[in-house]
Design an enzyme around this catalytic site. Structure first.
Site, short mmCIF file in Angstrom:
data_model
loop_
_atom_site.label_atom_id
_atom_site.label_comp_id
_atom_site.label_asym_id
_atom_site.label_seq_id
_atom_site.Cartn_x
_atom_site.Cartn_y
_atom_site.Cartn_z
N GLY B 8 0.94 -1.11 0.00
CA GLY B 8 0.00 0.00 0.00
C GLY B 8 0.97 1.15 0.00
O GLY B 8 1.87 1.19 0.81
N THR B 9 0.87 2.03 -0.92
CA THR B 9 2.01 2.84 -1.26
C THR B 9 1.57 4.18 -1.78
O THR B 9 0.42 4.36 -2.13
CB THR B 9 2.72 2.14 -2.44
OG1 THR B 9 3.29 0.95 -1.97
CG2 THR B 9 3.79 2.97 -3.07
N THR B 10 2.55 5.10 -1.85
CA THR B 10 2.38 6.23 -2.74
C THR B 10 3.63 6.35 -3.58
O THR B 10 4.74 6.43 -3.02
CB THR B 10 2.20 7.53 -1.94
OG1 THR B 10 1.21 7.31 -0.96
CG2 THR B 10 1.79 8.66 -2.84
#
Lengths: 216, 218
Positions: B8-10
């Site tokens: 889960g990232t940006t």
């Protein structure tokens, strides 16, 4: 949907887009998602149109009776609390995300957010609806304390136009309602006046398009 | 604890005047546990092309390993540096042809002599789209409005880097699956430079406290 409310010193600004969709069909492209509950207390509706209309109608009825008994203007907090009670106690059967914004002589401008489960949160500004996810970054970086009424209106217009540019379920016109002790003003910003949120896209992809069209 | 590792990232890739900047957060989660709070999601494909990885950690690692291997051979065969478009096309081929098995969104960015700096987004499903800036991961939804408004063409290196760091800090503030530190990579004609921004160097927004050694008042 994209809905938004911002508090300033002396009142609140509420904003919303105007698209109601059933699947991919836009059932109403000029809907009004900001409804009056009392003279100085309005609500932005998001989620199921039927559910939010029903809840707003109930609250309006109760607040009407309450303010007559009280003999004074109702508190925004009271309206928000009533709304919250209905949403929480019927949480299994409702899909309603509401933002209550208004002015009362006791606490001034206030914004209360009532998301899906029936929580209530008082905030300086609140976002709601499917389009709100896309503008959290924008509002977090843009917002500052102590904005004037005009600055708040610009803030709301800008944010909702960016949400409308990215969210398929938001579009149409931007409706703004400003509530102050002096009264309530409603505005409608039409498509041609909504700021060009995707200007970078237009410039990047259509660079030189007009020139090329002229050249044939 | 046994849930598959997911980033889960940006992630962000952004063009500026002389090249590209890639940025990412550093949180890898298995369910609600942060398996790695200092991961490096920006991977090298060639000297001049890097990729930001999001989605399933395993899938993105395997795809970038394959692409690095193919690009290595390709570079030897053509005798010069591979173009960013080639790298992105390879990534896209793998993503698209294996779409039912993979769950990974990638941003391929770099610098080459034909196009200068370029950024290609290759999201889930295997589309490939060249853009001036691309975002990915769970935190990217929150950034669309901000970047649509803030991105300008031909920014300077410092402005672009500040914009990337600010954007990732905004996403970390709102997305529970993004966090940790911000890593950036700058690729231009002159080479590659890595940067690291710890929590106390990230910009704060209106409702956050400035970092202090302790919250106890003496």
């Amino acid at each position: 949907t994209t809905i938004m409310a911002v508090q300033f010193d002396g009142g609140v600004v509420l904003g919303a887009d105007s698209r109601t969709s059933t699947g991919s069909y836009v059932a109403n492209r000029v809907s009004d998602k900001i409804v009056p509950i009392h003279d100085f207390i309005w609500t932005c509706r998001s989620g199921s149109a039927a559910d939010t209309q029903a809840v707003a109608d109930y609250v309006k009825y109760y607040v009407d009776a309450h303010s007559m008994e009280l003999g004074r203007l109702p508190r925004v907090r009271t309206v928000a609390n009533l709304m919250r009670k209905i949403c929480y106690n019927n949480k299994d059967n409702l899909m309603a995300g509401l933002i209550v914004g208004g002015w009362d002589p006791y606490e001034g401008g206030q914004v209360y957010e009532i998301p899906l489960g029936g929580t209530i949160m008082r905030q300086k500004f609140a976002l709601g609806g499917s389009g709100s996810s896309y503008i959290y970054g924008l509002v977090d970086s843009y917002y500052r304390e102590g904005m004037t009424r005009e600055e708040c209106e610009i803030f709301v217009k800008k944010s909702i136009s960016h949400a409308m540019a990215r969210d398929g379920s938001s579009g149409g016109v931007i409706r703004i309602t400003t509530i102050q002790s002096t009264g309530v003003q409603r505005q409608c910003i039409l498509g041609s006046d909504v700021c060009m949120a995707m200007r970078w896209n237009h410039d990047y992809f259509y660079h030189g398009l007009n020139q090329r069209l002229k050249d044939g | 604890m046994d849930a598959p590792h997911s980033m889960g990232t940006t992630i962000i890739g952004m063009e500026y005047a002389e090249g590209v900047i890639l940025g990412a957060d550093s949180r890898t989660t298995t369910g609600l546990y942060v398996a790695n709070r200092a991961s490096d999601k920006i991977t090298q494909l060639t000297d001049n092309v890097y990729v930001c990885r999001s989605g399933s950690a395993a899938d993105s690692q395997v795809v970038s390993d394959y692409v690095r291997y193919f690009l290595n051979q390709h570079t030897i065969q053509i005798g010069k540096a591979a173009s960013v478009k080639t790298a992105a096309t390879l990534v896209r081929e793998l993503s698209y042809q294996n779409k039912s098995f993979l769950e990974t969104g990638l941003i391929v960015a770099g610098w080459d002599t034909h196009e200068g700096g370029s950024v290609y987004g290759v999201p889930l499903g295997g589309t490939m789209l060249r853009l001036p800036f691309a975002t990915g991961g769970s935190g990217c939804s929150y950034l669309y409005g901000f970047l649509d408004q803030a991105w300008q063409p031909n920014m300077s290196r410092e402005d672009a880097e500040k914009l990337v760091v600010k954007a990732i800090a905004l996403a970390i503030a709102r997305d529970g699956a993004s966090g940790g530190v911000v890593r950036t990579i700058n690729v231009n004609a002159y080479g590659v430079e890595r940067n690291f921004y710890a929590g106390d160097q990230l910009p704060l927004f209106y409702d956050e406290l400035a970092p202090r050694p302790t919250l106890i008042h003496f």
